[in-house]
Design an enzyme around this catalytic site. Sequence first.
Site, mmCIF file in Angstrom:
data_model
loop_
_atom_site.group_PDB
_atom_site.id
_atom_site.type_symbol
_atom_site.label_atom_id
_atom_site.label_comp_id
_atom_site.label_asym_id
_atom_site.label_seq_id
_atom_site.Cartn_x
_atom_site.Cartn_y
_atom_site.Cartn_z
ATOM 1 N N CYS A 279 71.336 3.964 92.025
ATOM 2 C CA CYS A 279 70.203 3.718 92.931
ATOM 3 C C CYS A 279 70.234 4.574 94.191
ATOM 4 O O CYS A 279 69.419 5.474 94.349
ATOM 5 C CB CYS A 279 70.174 2.240 93.315
ATOM 6 N N ILE A 280 71.189 4.300 95.073
ATOM 7 C CA ILE A 280 71.103 4.899 96.415
ATOM 8 C C ILE A 280 71.203 6.424 96.401
ATOM 9 O O ILE A 280 70.456 7.089 97.112
ATOM 10 C CB ILE A 280 72.131 4.253 97.365
#
Length: 434
Positions: A279-280
Site C-alpha cells: 500500500c504505502i
Amino acid sequence: MTSTQLRMPVQRPATKPFRYDVAVVGLGYVGLPTALALRAAGRRVVGMEISTDRVAEIRTGDADLLPSDRSRLLDALEDDDAFRLTADPAESATARIVLVCVPTPIDHHLAPDLDALRAACRSVVERAVPGQTLVLTSTTYVGCTRDFLVEPLRRRGLEAGKDVYVAFAPERIDPGNERHVQKQVPRVVGGVSAECVQRTTELLEGCASYVHPVSSVEAAELTKLYENTFRAVNISMANEFADISRGLGLDITEVIDAAATKPYGFMPFYPGPGVGGHCIPCDPHYLLWQLRADRVTSPLIETAMTQVAARPGRVVQRLVEVLAAGGKALGNAKVLVVGVAYKPGVADVRESPALEIIDRMRDAGASVSFTDDLVESILVRGGRMRSVRASAAEWDAVLVHTLHPGVDHGWLAEAPILLDTTYRLQKIAHRSVL
Ligand SMILES: NC(=O)c1ccc[n+]([C@@H]2O[C@H](COP(=O)([O-])OP(=O)(O)OC[C@H]3O[C@@H](n4cnc5c(N)ncnc54)[C@H](O)[C@@H]3O)[C@@H](O)[C@H]2O)c1
C-alpha cells in the site's frame, strides 16, 4: 447525492437467481480474509484465484492469516457448498455481486502497473449479466472504475446503474492487525447510482462496522488514495523528526509517545527503516502519476515519497558509520538482519525495505544473513537466502528491521554492535538508531 437520497428505497428489477451471493476475484492478503468474513456473515462465496499455486496453498489451510481467519478458513474448507475455490474465470457469472480485489502494484518507473486489474475487470465485464453488481475494491487511480467497468459495460450494451450495478469500495484491511479487525472497521462506498451503493452496502455491512456512502465512485477512489498518502507523508515526517531528535541527543519514541498524550489534533506515526507492503510505497504513486498527466505537481507528496524511498539507503549509510566507530568496514563485516517482513506480525516481504538494505550491504561486500520467525526465505539480488537461527555470537553487527510480536528478542542485548531501525529497543543501552 446526499446520504438520504442514497438510502431511499429503490425499485429492483427482476434478477435471475445466482448460485453464489458473492464472488471474490483475487484471494491474496486482502481478498482471502474478505471472502472468509463474507462467508462467516452467512454469504455463499465463490473465491476466484488465477494462481493455481495460491489456490493449492489456501486449500492446505496454510495461508498467512490472523489466527481467527485461519480457523475460519479451516472451517470454510469443510463446507464446499457455501465456500468454493476456483481458478475458472467463468464462475464470476454465478455470483450476484462480484468483488474485484487483485494487485495494483507500481513498476520500476513508479508508474501504476494496471495489468492485473485491467485483465480481471475485462474478464468480469465480458461475463457480466443483468442484475449483477460489480464492485472494485483494489486501490487505484481516480476514474478507474469508470474506465475499467462502466465504459466496457456500455460497449457491451449494458448500462451501469441500470442493467448492472457498479461501485467502488476500497479495502481497508490491515493484515496482521488483531486490534482493528475487518469487522470493526467502516467501509466507504461510492456507486454509479443510489441502487449501486445500496446493493454494495447490503453485502459489506456483514463484514464491516458500518458503511459510509459517498456521492460518486471517484470520491471513494480518492478517499483511499488520501488515506494512504496521509500515512506516507506522516511516516516521512516521523523519519525526519527521528533524524532531528538524534542530532539533539533525544529519543524520538519518547517524544512521539509524549505528543500522543494530546487527545486531539495529533496522531502518532513512528519512524523506521522505510515503508513496505502493497500500500504505502505504491498507492501515492497512483495519484502522482495521474496528476502528472494533467501537468499538476504535488510537492509535499513528492518529497515524502522521495524521502521514504531513500530511507533504506540511509540505513546502510548509518550502519557504515556505526561500524566505522567500532573500527570495522562494512565490506569486511558479517551482518545479521533481524526481521525482513515489512511490518510486525506478517510474513509479507513485498516492497520490504529489508530487501534493498540487504542488497546494498551485499553490494558493499558485507556477508549478510537474516533471521525471521515468520519468513523462511527471501529472494534478493544474487539468489535466495534462508532464515538462520537467531544468535548474537557470530556477527560484527546486528541490524534490527522488524520485531515480530511474541518472539523473544532478549539475545539482542548481547550483540556487539546493534543498529535499531525500529527505535523500540530503548532498554539496550549500547544500541544505535538511524
Ligand atoms: N495488502 C494490504 O495491506 C492492502 C490493504 C488494503 C488494500 N489493499 C489493496 O487490495 C488489493 C489487493 O492487494 P493484496 O495485498 O491482496 O494483493 P495480493 O497480491 O496479496 O493478492 C492478489 C491476488 O489476486 C490474484 N489475481 C490476480 N489477477 C487475478 C485474476 N484476474 N483473477 C483472479 N485472481 C487474480 C493474485 O494471484 C493474488 O493472489 C490491492 O489493490 C491493494 O492495494 C491491500
